[in-house]
Design a protein around this motif. Sequence first.
Motif, PDB file in Angstrom:
ATOM      1  N   GLY A  12     -24.855 -23.068 -57.459  1.00  0.00           N
ATOM      2  CA  GLY A  12     -23.828 -23.148 -58.523  1.00  0.00           C
ATOM      3  C   GLY A  12     -22.386 -23.575 -57.831  1.00  0.00           C
ATOM      4  N   VAL A  13     -22.404 -24.009 -56.596  1.00  0.00           N
ATOM      5  CA  VAL A  13     -21.246 -24.602 -55.857  1.00  0.00           C
ATOM      6  C   VAL A  13     -21.008 -26.027 -56.084  1.00  0.00           C
ATOM      7  N   PRO A  14     -19.856 -26.430 -56.397  1.00  0.00           N
ATOM      8  CA  PRO A  14     -19.615 -27.827 -56.628  1.00  0.00           C
ATOM      9  C   PRO A  14     -20.131 -28.705 -55.469  1.00  0.00           C
ATOM     10  N   LEU A  15     -20.269 -30.086 -55.818  1.00  0.00           N
ATOM     11  CA  LEU A  15     -20.776 -31.065 -54.790  1.00  0.00           C
ATOM     12  C   LEU A  15     -19.674 -31.275 -54.073  1.00  0.00           C
ATOM     13  N   GLN A  16     -19.679 -31.429 -52.604  1.00  0.00           N
ATOM     14  CA  GLN A  16     -21.030 -30.990 -52.176  1.00  0.00           C
ATOM     15  C   GLN A  16     -20.854 -29.895 -51.108  1.00  0.00           C
ATOM     16  N   SER A  17     -21.866 -29.265 -50.804  1.00  0.00           N
ATOM     17  CA  SER A  17     -21.738 -28.137 -49.732  1.00  0.00           C
ATOM     18  C   SER A  17     -23.253 -28.155 -48.992  1.00  0.00           C
ATOM     19  N   SER A  18     -23.294 -28.771 -47.924  1.00  0.00           N
ATOM     20  CA  SER A  18     -24.606 -29.018 -47.463  1.00  0.00           C
ATOM     21  C   SER A  18     -24.323 -28.459 -45.704  1.00  0.00           C
ATOM     22  N   VAL A  19     -25.450 -28.013 -45.467  1.00  0.00           N
ATOM     23  CA  VAL A  19     -25.464 -27.505 -43.964  1.00  0.00           C
ATOM     24  C   VAL A  19     -26.796 -28.078 -43.143  1.00  0.00           C
ATOM     25  N   LEU A  20     -26.536 -28.112 -41.905  1.00  0.00           N
ATOM     26  CA  LEU A  20     -27.782 -28.092 -40.890  1.00  0.00           C
ATOM     27  C   LEU A  20     -27.689 -26.973 -40.012  1.00  0.00           C
ATOM     28  N   LEU A  21     -28.787 -26.315 -39.867  1.00  0.00           N
ATOM     29  CA  LEU A  21     -28.707 -25.120 -38.996  1.00  0.00           C
ATOM     30  C   LEU A  21     -29.686 -25.424 -37.872  1.00  0.00           C
ATOM     31  N   LEU A  22     -29.402 -24.842 -36.789  1.00  0.00           N
ATOM     32  CA  LEU A  22     -30.198 -25.287 -35.660  1.00  0.00           C
ATOM     33  C   LEU A  22     -30.412 -23.896 -34.920  1.00  0.00           C
ATOM     34  N   ALA A  23     -31.676 -24.116 -34.399  1.00  0.00           N
ATOM     35  CA  ALA A  23     -32.101 -22.603 -33.727  1.00  0.00           C
ATOM     36  C   ALA A  23     -31.553 -22.518 -32.445  1.00  0.00           C
ATOM     37  N   ARG A  24     -31.011 -23.548 -31.774  1.00  0.00           N
ATOM     38  CA  ARG A  24     -30.381 -23.067 -30.422  1.00  0.00           C
ATOM     39  C   ARG A  24     -29.002 -23.879 -30.420  1.00  0.00           C
ATOM     40  N   ARG A  25     -28.244 -23.092 -29.571  1.00  0.00           N
ATOM     41  CA  ARG A  25     -26.646 -23.397 -29.445  1.00  0.00           C
ATOM     42  C   ARG A  25     -26.576 -24.686 -28.487  1.00  0.00           C
ATOM     43  N   GLY A  26     -25.640 -25.814 -28.705  1.00  0.00           N
ATOM     44  CA  GLY A  26     -25.243 -26.594 -27.927  1.00  0.00           C
ATOM     45  C   GLY A  26     -25.606 -27.978 -28.250  1.00  0.00           C
ATOM     46  N   LEU A  27     -26.650 -28.260 -28.661  1.00  0.00           N
ATOM     47  CA  LEU A  27     -27.235 -29.631 -29.168  1.00  0.00           C
ATOM     48  C   LEU A  27     -25.974 -30.264 -29.686  1.00  0.00           C
ATOM     49  N   LEU A  28     -25.273 -29.939 -30.943  1.00  0.00           N
ATOM     50  CA  LEU A  28     -24.274 -30.352 -31.524  1.00  0.00           C
ATOM     51  C   LEU A  28     -23.249 -31.090 -30.731  1.00  0.00           C
ATOM     52  N   ALA A  29     -22.516 -30.241 -29.964  1.00  0.00           N
ATOM     53  CA  ALA A  29     -21.651 -30.903 -28.922  1.00  0.00           C
ATOM     54  C   ALA A  29     -22.053 -31.902 -28.007  1.00  0.00           C
ATOM     55  N   ARG A  30     -23.348 -31.676 -27.590  1.00  0.00           N
ATOM     56  CA  ARG A  30     -23.907 -32.608 -26.665  1.00  0.00           C
ATOM     57  C   ARG A  30     -24.139 -33.840 -27.380  1.00  0.00           C
ATOM     58  N   ASN A  31     -24.364 -33.909 -28.581  1.00  0.00           N
ATOM     59  CA  ASN A  31     -24.690 -35.094 -29.256  1.00  0.00           C
ATOM     60  C   ASN A  31     -23.680 -35.800 -30.007  1.00  0.00           C
ATOM     61  N   LEU A  32     -22.652 -34.935 -30.310  1.00  0.00           N
ATOM     62  CA  LEU A  32     -21.705 -35.393 -31.546  1.00  0.00           C
ATOM     63  C   LEU A  32     -20.110 -35.479 -30.692  1.00  0.00           C
ATOM     64  N   ASP A  33     -19.791 -34.700 -29.638  1.00  0.00           N
ATOM     65  CA  ASP A  33     -18.474 -34.549 -29.121  1.00  0.00           C
ATOM     66  C   ASP A  33     -18.097 -36.056 -28.696  1.00  0.00           C
TER      67      ASP A  33
END
Lengths: 478, 478
Positions: free
Chosen positions: B306-327
């Motif tokens: 019931g949260v207005p559009l939009q509210s989406s997440v990607l969750l990852l089992a391990r830490r560090g991949l987001l910065a390594r691939n997006l920063d």
Amino acid sequence: MSGPESLLPSSRARRAAEMEELLAAVAALGRDLLAREEELPGGAARDPGQLAAALDLALPDAGRPLAEVMARLRAVLLATPSSSSWRFVNQLFAGREPAATAAAMLTPLVNISMYTFKAGGAQILVERELLHRMCAAAGFTAGEGAFTPGGSFANFLALVLARNEALPGARETGVAGARLVAYTSAEGHYSVPKNAGLAGIGRANVRAIAVDGRGRMLPEALAAAIAADRAAGLRPFFVNATAGTTVRGAFDPLGELGDVARAAGLWFHVDAAFGGSLLLSPEHRRLLAGSERADSLAWDPHKMMGVPLQSSVLLLARRGLLARNLDESADYLFQADPDELNPGRRSLQCGRPNDALKLWAAWQRLGSQGWVARLGRQMALARRAAELIRSDPELRLAEEPPSLNVCFEVRGRASDAVCDRLDRDGLLKIGHGIVAGRRTIRLVCSNADLGDADLAEILAEIKAAARALPPGDNAVAG
Amino acid sequence: MSGPESLLPSSRARRAAEMEELLAAVAALGRDLLAREEELPGGAARDPGQLAAALDLALPDAGRPLAEVMARLRAVLLATPSSSSWRFVNQLFAGREPAATAAAMLTPLVNISMYTFKAGGAQILVERELLHRMCAAAGFTAGEGAFTPGGSFANFLALVLARNEALPGARETGVAGARLVAYTSAEGHYSVPKNAGLAGIGRANVRAIAVDGRGRMLPEALAAAIAADRAAGLRPFFVNATAGTTVRGAFDPLGELGDVARAAGLWFHVDAAFGGSLLLSPEHRRLLAGSERADSLAWDPHKMMGVPLQSSVLLLARRGLLARNLDESADYLFQADPDELNPGRRSLQCGRPNDALKLWAAWQRLGSQGWVARLGRQMALARRAAELIRSDPELRLAEEPPSLNVCFEVRGRASDAVCDRLDRDGLLKIGHGIVAGRRTIRLVCSNADLGDADLAEILAEIKAAARALPPGDNAVAG
């Protein structure tokens, strides 16, 4: 009734009553937020650790009464900077058009997704009207466009479309075997290499072309880089020119760069995320001369036009590429109405919030003539800031502002230290950036509501903070 | 003062006064929008051509008075379906949590971007709290997460991270030379092939794995496809399992599929855009058993919560991949505070609206216990709808609902014709989809405010519309 079930209204009617109660609370809290816009949250509230402790943000196991939720929401919002404060000149966006803000506030109440006319109704027509008008402003008389989740994704979409044109079949079979090369300026936005990383092209295959003394990409350097890559057996395919660079607000020479791109058979994209709004000004659109011969143009109304985040579009000179490169058969979704009215067939996203109504509302309020006046005021404000800085012996203007960005130093003080100090003290949100080998303070004059007195106050805050600091230097190691 | 300049307030004070005037108008118009939620815009308002003519959406040259803008905004919003109407059961999202809607309405008033703590203040801490809690719900105790602009982009991000893990250096040098293959089910979301097209992998390199009679991916078919691709010299790298398919609401057997993926050394992603919310329910989270051993999980709170559009997440089992691939180094942007507090270093986007506060507000209102009750009510509603359909001789239930999607037919009437008729008459927004070779009406029970009486009314509308239609068949050519 007690326990968690008691938080769930037992009927639609009760739920509607709760929402109606909240509408009054929203208006009241809105007034409080406006009232504190003279100030930024500062002092202890600036420290992340202390702030987290003070706000108690934990998600509870048991629910809370509505009034307590609103009180907590209030505390969190009061600890959030407002980008409409005159003390917030940190980003390329600042200030608001009230009609846009009002429309953005109303949009969650209908909460529809912009993929089909069946779901979106009148909102789909609103979006179509805007895209039509914006294509006309860009000179894309037979064009099409799409709203994207921010300017970075508008640039991403342009890159993917260009990639698929250069490499027919890439959408189906991937880019395996290709050695594509893209070009942007050394002062272009970071989304260009980032997007190349996402799209399978590779960051290393983006060339950072040299700029002139005013931060504008050099057409001859672009031509030389394309020739060198061709000679090395690579496949140049995409030129990203920038209309309004992030630090300096510089405009690349679009006419000349477009000539180079076209002569070499490359896609010519204009990243006008920042500067695109100036297409609406007969006086200032000359900064974008040549954009009308581009293949694509990214434009963020949320930057210069006072529309809340976010409102971004990619415009295309030719029709048909969006559907050819984005459409998926989705039998459960696209069930009624002609494709033209189902923009989900031409969108990066599936579910997509409404980013159009707020821009439409502001346009109704101001009219095209109002945009001209508003943009003129912003440009004049930047010129006025430059005058004030030039005439002040404590300050040093880095360059005549190309658009809204006024870059300068406090003589003998490190620009980063000045900005940090102002931030820590809750006095001013303002950032710094490198201009011609020196670290400068970047004052962005996007907030159309600022006046000369505000500029004077901003500069006074900056000088006072600088005086309290030890001497420092702004030369940046090359 | 006249002309366009007169539309521009001459001072911040006047602008604030205009916004304050609008706050009252927003509350009043909000009340009108709530009051009409028993009805959908219908009749002539449903015809795009007539609607465009009636609304006069053109962008004017001259601005308009505030009151006229609000009147026009009102007309446009009243011609927009509300996804909180009981007559709107067309999408995977419906209904609202009032506290979430209130927070979404307040967010544009501060209008900050979520890249840095310097700009976003307390909002960055709110987002961090949510990601922490959602990682815990997914069983990713050492994980990290990011908000994305919709579930399609959460899946996109997972695909890119997996690609870059399989092909070290892909971010820098592209995917040239690779022949990667991804796997999803024949009933998975269309974003999987679409994203492969965007990421340089190619749509043709996504295998649609067969499903069982309940729409769940077959682990043995997945294993066989991976083996066949390996034997052909290709590089399997990514398995997309679905927790809540779009048409049937089916849950793939995550434990078994994960075992296959891990045994083959592939990234295991769970597209729980729809079903992820059930992780919060001790009773229903068994549908996602095995997700805790996934590499990544996409979850859209805007669907079931019931949260207005939009509210989406990607969750990852391990830490560090987001910065390594997006920063990206962005010296002008990331200027203060530790990286941990600057999520722009771990985001797909640069400028990014606040999609967190609304979810946080709803969580404060309901508490984790309230979510359990709310999700239980939605699941019970779907079971109740199935009962009503099964006991009605005019209707035919396609299958016991795996979650919130109740698929059925009106005997002897074409499902698409029934849905079209209801839409044209402005009575019900409801869609259709194919289940086991037959076209069925899909009733999604996402709106937690519906009760048994509403279900009965919905079914009565459907049967009345069907009776007015000629006989039709729902068999779909295989």
